[in-house]
Design a protein around this motif. Structure first.
Motif, PDB file in Angstrom:
ATOM      1  N   UNK A 153       0.831  -1.210   0.000  1.00  0.00           N
ATOM      2  CA  UNK A 153       0.000   0.000   0.000  1.00  0.00           C
ATOM      3  C   UNK A 153       0.864   1.258   0.000  1.00  0.00           C
ATOM      4  N   UNK A 154       0.356   2.305  -0.628  1.00  0.00           N
ATOM      5  CA  UNK A 154       0.981   3.628  -0.606  1.00  0.00           C
ATOM      6  C   UNK A 154      -0.074   4.647  -0.204  1.00  0.00           C
ATOM      7  N   UNK A 155       0.362   5.836   0.179  1.00  0.00           N
ATOM      8  CA  UNK A 155      -0.604   6.880   0.520  1.00  0.00           C
ATOM      9  C   UNK A 155      -1.365   7.364  -0.708  1.00  0.00           C
ATOM     10  N   UNK A 156      -0.836   7.110  -1.892  1.00  0.00           N
ATOM     11  CA  UNK A 156      -1.501   7.552  -3.116  1.00  0.00           C
ATOM     12  C   UNK A 156      -1.770   6.399  -4.078  1.00  0.00           C
ATOM     13  N   UNK A 157      -1.840   5.162  -3.569  1.00  0.00           N
ATOM     14  CA  UNK A 157      -2.120   4.034  -4.445  1.00  0.00           C
ATOM     15  C   UNK A 157      -1.789   2.702  -3.811  1.00  0.00           C
ATOM     16  N   UNK A 158      -1.674   1.669  -4.642  1.00  0.00           N
ATOM     17  CA  UNK A 158      -1.399   0.321  -4.159  1.00  0.00           C
ATOM     18  C   UNK A 158      -0.765  -0.490  -5.286  1.00  0.00           C
ATOM     19  N   UNK A 159       0.099  -1.436  -4.917  1.00  0.00           N
ATOM     20  CA  UNK A 159       0.761  -2.306  -5.899  1.00  0.00           C
ATOM     21  C   UNK A 159       0.389  -3.758  -5.615  1.00  0.00           C
ATOM     22  N   UNK A 160       0.000  -4.470  -6.663  1.00  0.00           N
ATOM     23  CA  UNK A 160      -0.323  -5.892  -6.557  1.00  0.00           C
ATOM     24  C   UNK A 160       0.752  -6.702  -7.280  1.00  0.00           C
ATOM     25  N   UNK A 161       1.429  -7.570  -6.542  1.00  0.00           N
ATOM     26  CA  UNK A 161       2.382  -8.503  -7.130  1.00  0.00           C
ATOM     27  C   UNK A 161       1.682  -9.846  -7.265  1.00  0.00           C
ATOM     28  N   UNK A 162       1.730 -10.411  -8.482  1.00  0.00           N
ATOM     29  CA  UNK A 162       0.911 -11.586  -8.774  1.00  0.00           C
ATOM     30  C   UNK A 162       1.752 -12.790  -9.159  1.00  0.00           C
ATOM     31  N   UNK A 163       1.168 -13.964  -8.938  1.00  0.00           N
ATOM     32  CA  UNK A 163       1.849 -15.206  -9.309  1.00  0.00           C
ATOM     33  C   UNK A 163       1.790 -15.432 -10.812  1.00  0.00           C
ATOM     34  N   UNK A 164       0.854 -14.813 -11.462  1.00  0.00           N
ATOM     35  CA  UNK A 164       0.748 -14.899 -12.920  1.00  0.00           C
ATOM     36  C   UNK A 164       0.273 -13.552 -13.450  1.00  0.00           C
ATOM     37  N   UNK A 165       0.783 -13.194 -14.610  1.00  0.00           N
ATOM     38  CA  UNK A 165       0.438 -11.904 -15.184  1.00  0.00           C
ATOM     39  C   UNK A 165       1.331 -10.798 -14.658  1.00  0.00           C
ATOM     40  N   UNK A 166       1.168  -9.625 -15.238  1.00  0.00           N
ATOM     41  CA  UNK A 166       1.994  -8.476 -14.859  1.00  0.00           C
ATOM     42  C   UNK A 166       1.598  -7.951 -13.476  1.00  0.00           C
TER      43      UNK A 166
END
Length: 238
Positions: A153-166
């Motif tokens: 999480x960020x104060x201005x967004x979020x990042x998803x790291x996935x097992x498949x796909x970008x």
């Protein structure tokens, strides 16, 4: 034409600036309190009580809505492009006649690879027990919760790291509440109760208690009359 301000004018300007600053600080405090209440709610409330139906997006029979970001956010992914910047290699010219020469050697184009974040789509976010859905009239998208291996999480967004796909970055909102609800859904493994296809209804005493809480927030200035009426109607419709 008056070139200099009087002492009284300077004092008045100073007081107006101080008032504006105080109002901004109060507004910021109210926003922070609202955010803290939201985080506490989605952290402490049982998932059965957060689950709800919706007609804003199409859900499967095994899905319920748990959280939404009700304004446009950006869905971004890494995109790679190449850029030719010149040539490299050894070469030489052999002069044959006055106006004719022959080039020998090995010349290769020099290429830079550039990776940059690109906005793929924009829309509202809906989080169910199965998916994160971005509703967009032109380019909708979704992320299966089962494919997520890490959330930042960020104060201005979020990042998803996935097992498949970008990997995907979403921006334009504080990502903490989204991370909390998704982590709860994954870890607690919530499923629609087999004996009831509809979301669990709130009993009358719980509805009354929730309305009282909303009324207190309105009296304290944290909810407008319109926001209070909207939330109250949602409770009464459950």
């Amino acid at each position: 034409m008056k070139l200099f301000k009087t002492k009284e004018e300077k004092q008045r300007i100073k007081e107006e600036e101080a008032k504006i600053q105080q109002e901004e600080e109060k507004r910021q405090q109210e926003l922070e309190l609202k955010f803290d209440l939201l985080v506490k709610n989605i952290t402490d409330t049982p998932l059965d009580d957060l689950a709800q139906s919706t007609d804003e997006v199409i859900l499967k029979n095994t899905e319920r809505l748990f959280f939404k970001v009700d304004f446009l956010v950006n869905w971004q992914e890494n995109r790679t492009r190449t850029e030719r910047v010149g040539y490299s290699g050894l070469s030489s010219n052999i002069k044959i006649t006055k106006n004719i020469s022959y080039r020998v050697g090995n010349i290769k184009p020099m290429v830079n690879t550039i990776t940059e974040q690109k906005i793929i789509r924009q829309g509202k976010i809906y989080i169910t027990n199965k998916r994160l859905i971005m509703a967009s009239s032109q380019n909708p998208g979704e992320i299966s919760l089962s494919s997520i291996v890490n959330i930042i999480p960020y104060t201005d967004g979020i990042e998803f790291q996935r097992s498949r796909g970008k990997n995907i970055i979403m921006t334009g909102f504080n990502g903490l509440p989204v991370m909390i609800i998704i982590q709860r859904l994954i870890s607690e493994g919530w499923k629609v109760p087999k004996n009831n296809k509809n979301t669990k209804s709130l009993d009358s005493s719980l509805i009354a208690d929730e309305i009282r809480k909303l009324a207190e927030l309105k009296e304290q200035g944290f909810l407008t009359q319109e926001e209070f009426d909207d939330q109250k109607q949602k409770l009464l419709n459950k």
